[in-house]
Design a protein around this motif. Structure first.
Motif, PDB file in Angstrom:
ATOM      1  N   ALA A 261      53.500  49.982  45.279  1.00  0.00           N
ATOM      2  CA  ALA A 261      52.947  48.937  44.678  1.00  0.00           C
ATOM      3  C   ALA A 261      51.854  48.619  45.344  1.00  0.00           C
ATOM      4  O   ALA A 261      50.741  49.082  44.554  1.00  0.00           O
ATOM      5  CB  ALA A 261      54.181  47.116  44.940  1.00  0.00           C
ATOM      6  N   GLY A 262      51.748  48.826  46.871  1.00  0.00           N
ATOM      7  CA  GLY A 262      49.908  48.748  47.056  1.00  0.00           C
ATOM      8  C   GLY A 262      49.251  49.673  46.882  1.00  0.00           C
ATOM      9  O   GLY A 262      48.139  49.103  46.311  1.00  0.00           O
ATOM     10  N   ARG A 263      49.903  50.772  47.203  1.00  0.00           N
ATOM     11  CA  ARG A 263      49.070  52.338  46.646  1.00  0.00           C
ATOM     12  C   ARG A 263      48.088  52.048  44.937  1.00  0.00           C
ATOM     13  O   ARG A 263      47.420  51.822  44.884  1.00  0.00           O
ATOM     14  CB  ARG A 263      49.602  53.023  46.820  1.00  0.00           C
ATOM     15  N   TYR A 264      49.178  51.488  44.530  1.00  0.00           N
ATOM     16  CA  TYR A 264      49.099  51.156  42.759  1.00  0.00           C
ATOM     17  C   TYR A 264      47.853  50.135  42.763  1.00  0.00           C
ATOM     18  O   TYR A 264      46.725  50.450  42.372  1.00  0.00           O
ATOM     19  CB  TYR A 264      50.391  51.168  42.191  1.00  0.00           C
ATOM     20  N   ILE A 265      48.203  49.032  43.056  1.00  0.00           N
ATOM     21  CA  ILE A 265      47.453  47.965  43.610  1.00  0.00           C
ATOM     22  C   ILE A 265      45.651  48.572  43.778  1.00  0.00           C
ATOM     23  O   ILE A 265      44.695  48.137  43.191  1.00  0.00           O
ATOM     24  CB  ILE A 265      47.620  46.747  43.899  1.00  0.00           C
ATOM     25  N   ALA A 266      45.816  49.340  44.671  1.00  0.00           N
ATOM     26  CA  ALA A 266      44.351  49.778  45.807  1.00  0.00           C
ATOM     27  C   ALA A 266      43.542  50.627  44.138  1.00  0.00           C
ATOM     28  O   ALA A 266      42.356  50.632  43.806  1.00  0.00           O
ATOM     29  CB  ALA A 266      44.407  50.594  46.759  1.00  0.00           C
ATOM     30  N   ALA A 267      44.505  51.563  44.126  1.00  0.00           N
ATOM     31  CA  ALA A 267      43.902  52.240  42.638  1.00  0.00           C
ATOM     32  C   ALA A 267      43.690  51.545  41.777  1.00  0.00           C
ATOM     33  O   ALA A 267      42.668  52.087  40.967  1.00  0.00           O
ATOM     34  CB  ALA A 267      45.391  53.642  43.353  1.00  0.00           C
ATOM     35  N   ALA A 268      44.234  50.699  41.077  1.00  0.00           N
ATOM     36  CA  ALA A 268      43.658  50.102  39.623  1.00  0.00           C
ATOM     37  C   ALA A 268      42.705  49.631  40.197  1.00  0.00           C
ATOM     38  O   ALA A 268      41.173  49.411  39.307  1.00  0.00           O
ATOM     39  CB  ALA A 268      45.082  48.871  39.550  1.00  0.00           C
ATOM     40  N   PHE A 269      42.257  48.870  41.125  1.00  0.00           N
ATOM     41  CA  PHE A 269      41.202  48.152  41.584  1.00  0.00           C
ATOM     42  C   PHE A 269      39.518  49.076  42.101  1.00  0.00           C
ATOM     43  O   PHE A 269      39.146  48.898  41.372  1.00  0.00           O
ATOM     44  CB  PHE A 269      40.750  47.683  43.193  1.00  0.00           C
ATOM     45  N   ASN A 270      40.355  50.733  42.028  1.00  0.00           N
ATOM     46  CA  ASN A 270      39.588  51.975  41.826  1.00  0.00           C
ATOM     47  C   ASN A 270      38.739  51.935  40.613  1.00  0.00           C
ATOM     48  O   ASN A 270      37.880  52.976  41.040  1.00  0.00           O
ATOM     49  CB  ASN A 270      39.912  53.230  43.025  1.00  0.00           C
ATOM     50  N   GLU A 271      39.758  51.642  39.572  1.00  0.00           N
ATOM     51  CA  GLU A 271      39.924  51.630  38.399  1.00  0.00           C
ATOM     52  C   GLU A 271      38.394  51.139  37.491  1.00  0.00           C
ATOM     53  O   GLU A 271      38.585  50.682  36.223  1.00  0.00           O
ATOM     54  CB  GLU A 271      40.843  52.583  37.818  1.00  0.00           C
ATOM     55  N   GLY A 272      38.106  49.899  38.721  1.00  0.00           N
ATOM     56  CA  GLY A 272      37.609  48.661  37.371  1.00  0.00           C
ATOM     57  C   GLY A 272      38.610  47.329  37.350  1.00  0.00           C
ATOM     58  O   GLY A 272      37.555  46.090  37.129  1.00  0.00           O
ATOM     59  N   VAL A 273      39.871  47.470  37.289  1.00  0.00           N
ATOM     60  CA  VAL A 273      40.375  46.160  37.535  1.00  0.00           C
ATOM     61  C   VAL A 273      39.863  44.772  39.055  1.00  0.00           C
ATOM     62  O   VAL A 273      39.250  45.545  40.114  1.00  0.00           O
ATOM     63  CB  VAL A 273      41.396  46.374  38.061  1.00  0.00           C
ATOM     64  N   ASN A 274      39.597  43.749  38.726  1.00  0.00           N
ATOM     65  CA  ASN A 274      38.789  43.234  39.198  1.00  0.00           C
ATOM     66  C   ASN A 274      39.077  41.261  39.889  1.00  0.00           C
ATOM     67  O   ASN A 274      39.291  40.819  41.006  1.00  0.00           O
ATOM     68  CB  ASN A 274      37.680  42.432  39.261  1.00  0.00           C
TER      69      ASN A 274
END
Length: 177
Positions: free
Chosen positions: A62-75
């Motif tokens: 889950a943490g890896r997915y959250i970090a990847a989402a932030f890297n894709e532009g999620v704020n």
């Protein structure tokens, strides 16, 4: 705003699929005007958009997915829900049913023996295991609050599993003599 939010959402959903998440869906899109209240005439100064994306993964990822989402532009991530996988949930429900049945039998036999009666059989057994509600965590995660290695790479937050309550209720109607 809608185009920007849709582009980010599509990138996030593609990234989740590439990383191995399952049951990926976009569930809602909302766009709200932002107002400037400092001038005499209140006017729209811009728009804020939000899209809700849902997916399933192991808690360890889950943490890896959250970090990847932030890297894709999620704020911002407003909340996440944890639940056991389907096999674990079914296995645990069966265990809860077994325990509830044993408890119902023991209590019924105690009442009957106190009244000098014996169980002859069963008229009905009703089982309810539909009372499981996954635990929702409202821990808000913001890109600005994430530790960054550089401007484009968020460090995965630690997400740990929490205890879940799964129960069963059994109503037994017995014949006695």
């Amino acid at each position: 705003v809608q185009r920007n939010i849709t582009q980010i959402s599509n990138r996030v959903m593609d990234m989740l699929e590439m990383l191995g998440a399952s049951k990926i869906t976009s569930q809602s899109l909302s766009i709200h005007p932002q107002y400037n209240y400092k001038e005499e005439n209140t006017r729209i100064s811009g728009y804020r958009g939000m899209i809700r994306v849902s997916f399933e993964s192991d808690v360890k990822d889950a943490g890896r997915y959250i970090a990847a989402a932030f890297n894709e532009g999620v704020n911002r991530i407003h909340s996440y829900t944890m639940k056991p996988d389907d096999k674990t949930l079914e296995r645990t429900k069966h265990l809860a049913i077994r325990k509830a049945a044993m408890d119902a039998m023991e209590k019924g036999d105690t009442v009957l023996s106190t009244l000098s009666l014996k169980r002859k059989g069963f008229k009905s057994v009703n089982i309810n295991t539909n009372n499981y509600i996954p635990r929702r965590h409202t821990r808000s995660l913001a890109r600005a609050g994430m530790q960054m290695m550089d401007a484009s790479e968020a460090i995965a937050p630690k997400i740990t599993a929490t205890e879940q309550e799964i129960s069963a209720t059994i109503h037994v109607t017995m014949f006695y003599e």
